[in-house]
Design a protein around this motif. Structure first.
Motif, PDB file in Angstrom:
ATOM      1  N   LYS A  48      -3.765 -27.873  29.609  1.00  0.00           N
ATOM      2  CA  LYS A  48      -2.828 -27.190  28.710  1.00  0.00           C
ATOM      3  C   LYS A  48      -3.493 -26.757  27.403  1.00  0.00           C
ATOM      4  O   LYS A  48      -3.158 -25.716  26.843  1.00  0.00           O
ATOM      5  CB  LYS A  48      -1.625 -28.084  28.432  1.00  0.00           C
ATOM      6  CG  LYS A  48      -0.743 -28.248  29.656  1.00  0.00           C
ATOM      7  CD  LYS A  48       0.455 -29.119  29.374  1.00  0.00           C
ATOM      8  CE  LYS A  48       1.295 -29.264  30.635  1.00  0.00           C
ATOM      9  NZ  LYS A  48       2.472 -30.095  30.428  1.00  0.00           N
ATOM     10  N   LYS A  49      -4.435 -27.531  26.928  1.00  0.00           N
ATOM     11  CA  LYS A  49      -5.142 -27.171  25.684  1.00  0.00           C
ATOM     12  C   LYS A  49      -5.986 -25.911  25.904  1.00  0.00           C
ATOM     13  O   LYS A  49      -6.004 -25.008  25.065  1.00  0.00           O
ATOM     14  CB  LYS A  49      -6.026 -28.343  25.242  1.00  0.00           C
ATOM     15  CG  LYS A  49      -6.726 -28.135  23.944  1.00  0.00           C
ATOM     16  CD  LYS A  49      -5.774 -28.302  22.799  1.00  0.00           C
ATOM     17  CE  LYS A  49      -6.546 -28.286  21.492  1.00  0.00           C
ATOM     18  NZ  LYS A  49      -5.685 -28.326  20.357  1.00  0.00           N
ATOM     19  N   ASN A  50      -6.672 -25.839  27.046  1.00  0.00           N
ATOM     20  CA  ASN A  50      -7.458 -24.642  27.357  1.00  0.00           C
ATOM     21  C   ASN A  50      -6.556 -23.421  27.507  1.00  0.00           C
ATOM     22  O   ASN A  50      -6.908 -22.322  27.078  1.00  0.00           O
ATOM     23  CB  ASN A  50      -8.266 -24.840  28.642  1.00  0.00           C
ATOM     24  CG  ASN A  50      -9.412 -25.799  28.455  1.00  0.00           C
ATOM     25  OD1 ASN A  50      -9.749 -26.173  27.338  1.00  0.00           O
ATOM     26  ND2 ASN A  50     -10.009 -26.225  29.551  1.00  0.00           N
ATOM     27  N   LEU A  51      -5.396 -23.623  28.119  1.00  0.00           N
ATOM     28  CA  LEU A  51      -4.440 -22.527  28.268  1.00  0.00           C
ATOM     29  C   LEU A  51      -3.980 -22.036  26.903  1.00  0.00           C
ATOM     30  O   LEU A  51      -3.959 -20.836  26.634  1.00  0.00           O
ATOM     31  CB  LEU A  51      -3.240 -22.974  29.108  1.00  0.00           C
ATOM     32  CG  LEU A  51      -2.087 -21.978  29.220  1.00  0.00           C
ATOM     33  CD1 LEU A  51      -2.539 -20.679  29.865  1.00  0.00           C
ATOM     34  CD2 LEU A  51      -0.935 -22.591  29.996  1.00  0.00           C
ATOM     35  N   SER A  52      -3.638 -22.959  26.037  1.00  0.00           N
ATOM     36  CA  SER A  52      -3.185 -22.600  24.691  1.00  0.00           C
ATOM     37  C   SER A  52      -4.267 -21.839  23.930  1.00  0.00           C
ATOM     38  O   SER A  52      -3.985 -20.836  23.261  1.00  0.00           O
ATOM     39  CB  SER A  52      -2.792 -23.864  23.933  1.00  0.00           C
ATOM     40  OG  SER A  52      -2.357 -23.550  22.644  1.00  0.00           O
ATOM     41  N   ASN A  53      -5.503 -22.286  24.045  1.00  0.00           N
ATOM     42  CA  ASN A  53      -6.612 -21.595  23.379  1.00  0.00           C
ATOM     43  C   ASN A  53      -6.805 -20.185  23.934  1.00  0.00           C
ATOM     44  O   ASN A  53      -7.077 -19.245  23.187  1.00  0.00           O
ATOM     45  CB  ASN A  53      -7.904 -22.399  23.522  1.00  0.00           C
ATOM     46  CG  ASN A  53      -7.891 -23.656  22.691  1.00  0.00           C
ATOM     47  OD1 ASN A  53      -7.152 -23.772  21.723  1.00  0.00           O
ATOM     48  ND2 ASN A  53      -8.697 -24.627  23.080  1.00  0.00           N
ATOM     49  N   ALA A  54      -6.665 -20.036  25.249  1.00  0.00           N
ATOM     50  CA  ALA A  54      -6.817 -18.713  25.866  1.00  0.00           C
ATOM     51  C   ALA A  54      -5.701 -17.775  25.405  1.00  0.00           C
ATOM     52  O   ALA A  54      -5.949 -16.600  25.127  1.00  0.00           O
ATOM     53  CB  ALA A  54      -6.816 -18.841  27.385  1.00  0.00           C
ATOM     54  N   ILE A  55      -4.487 -18.293  25.309  1.00  0.00           N
ATOM     55  CA  ILE A  55      -3.363 -17.467  24.846  1.00  0.00           C
ATOM     56  C   ILE A  55      -3.630 -16.985  23.424  1.00  0.00           C
ATOM     57  O   ILE A  55      -3.422 -15.809  23.107  1.00  0.00           O
ATOM     58  CB  ILE A  55      -2.035 -18.251  24.934  1.00  0.00           C
ATOM     59  CG1 ILE A  55      -1.650 -18.456  26.399  1.00  0.00           C
ATOM     60  CG2 ILE A  55      -0.923 -17.523  24.175  1.00  0.00           C
ATOM     61  CD1 ILE A  55      -0.483 -19.401  26.607  1.00  0.00           C
ATOM     62  N   GLN A  56      -4.105 -17.872  22.564  1.00  0.00           N
ATOM     63  CA  GLN A  56      -4.410 -17.482  21.185  1.00  0.00           C
ATOM     64  C   GLN A  56      -5.497 -16.416  21.139  1.00  0.00           C
ATOM     65  O   GLN A  56      -5.466 -15.519  20.297  1.00  0.00           O
ATOM     66  CB  GLN A  56      -4.845 -18.700  20.361  1.00  0.00           C
ATOM     67  CG  GLN A  56      -3.726 -19.661  20.067  1.00  0.00           C
ATOM     68  CD  GLN A  56      -2.580 -19.007  19.328  1.00  0.00           C
ATOM     69  OE1 GLN A  56      -2.768 -18.212  18.422  1.00  0.00           O
ATOM     70  NE2 GLN A  56      -1.365 -19.334  19.734  1.00  0.00           N
ATOM     71  N   LYS A  57      -6.438 -16.504  22.049  1.00  0.00           N
ATOM     72  CA  LYS A  57      -7.533 -15.531  22.096  1.00  0.00           C
ATOM     73  C   LYS A  57      -7.014 -14.132  22.424  1.00  0.00           C
ATOM     74  O   LYS A  57      -7.498 -13.139  21.882  1.00  0.00           O
ATOM     75  CB  LYS A  57      -8.542 -15.984  23.156  1.00  0.00           C
ATOM     76  CG  LYS A  57      -9.701 -15.070  23.370  1.00  0.00           C
ATOM     77  CD  LYS A  57     -10.606 -15.645  24.445  1.00  0.00           C
ATOM     78  CE  LYS A  57     -11.509 -14.602  25.025  1.00  0.00           C
ATOM     79  NZ  LYS A  57     -12.277 -15.094  26.159  1.00  0.00           N
ATOM     80  N   PHE A  58      -6.007 -14.059  23.307  1.00  0.00           N
ATOM     81  CA  PHE A  58      -5.502 -12.762  23.749  1.00  0.00           C
ATOM     82  C   PHE A  58      -4.306 -12.260  22.954  1.00  0.00           C
ATOM     83  O   PHE A  58      -3.905 -11.114  23.106  1.00  0.00           O
ATOM     84  CB  PHE A  58      -5.118 -12.820  25.231  1.00  0.00           C
ATOM     85  CG  PHE A  58      -6.289 -13.062  26.136  1.00  0.00           C
ATOM     86  CD1 PHE A  58      -7.372 -12.210  26.132  1.00  0.00           C
ATOM     87  CD2 PHE A  58      -6.305 -14.152  26.987  1.00  0.00           C
ATOM     88  CE1 PHE A  58      -8.456 -12.429  26.967  1.00  0.00           C
ATOM     89  CE2 PHE A  58      -7.380 -14.386  27.827  1.00  0.00           C
ATOM     90  CZ  PHE A  58      -8.459 -13.522  27.814  1.00  0.00           C
TER      91      PHE A  58
END
Length: 86
Positions: A48-58
């Motif tokens: 979930k942390k990686n997902l959250s970071n990816a969302i912030q990136k995009f």
């Protein structure tokens, strides 16, 4: 045996889906994206942390969303004033 958290990586296909979800459906949060990805990639662990970071990136920055005619006009006026500060 469990895999160490440092090996939980989102695949390129997952990142493409996250980018699509984030940019095309602005109201779609991490929880909904997590549920969609979990169904689509059943054999993969999604951190979930990686997902959250990816969302912030995009995510599109809010200052880019607020480009209105008034904001653009103000920027042009400021640029003109800098060139000719009478």
């Amino acid at each position: 045996a469990q895999t160490a958290p440092c090996f939980y990586k989102l695949s390129n296909e997952m990142l493409k889906d996250i980018e699509f979800y984030t940019k095309s459906a602005e109201g779609m949060g991490a929880k909904m994206q997590y549920n969609l990805l979990k169904v689509k990639y059943q054999d993969s662990y999604i951190d979930k942390k990686n997902l959250s970071n990816a969302i912030q990136k995009f995510r599109i920055p809010s200052y880019e969303k607020t480009k209105t005619d008034a904001a653009e006009t103000l920027q042009q006026l400021i640029a003109l004033k800098v060139k000719d500060p009478r």
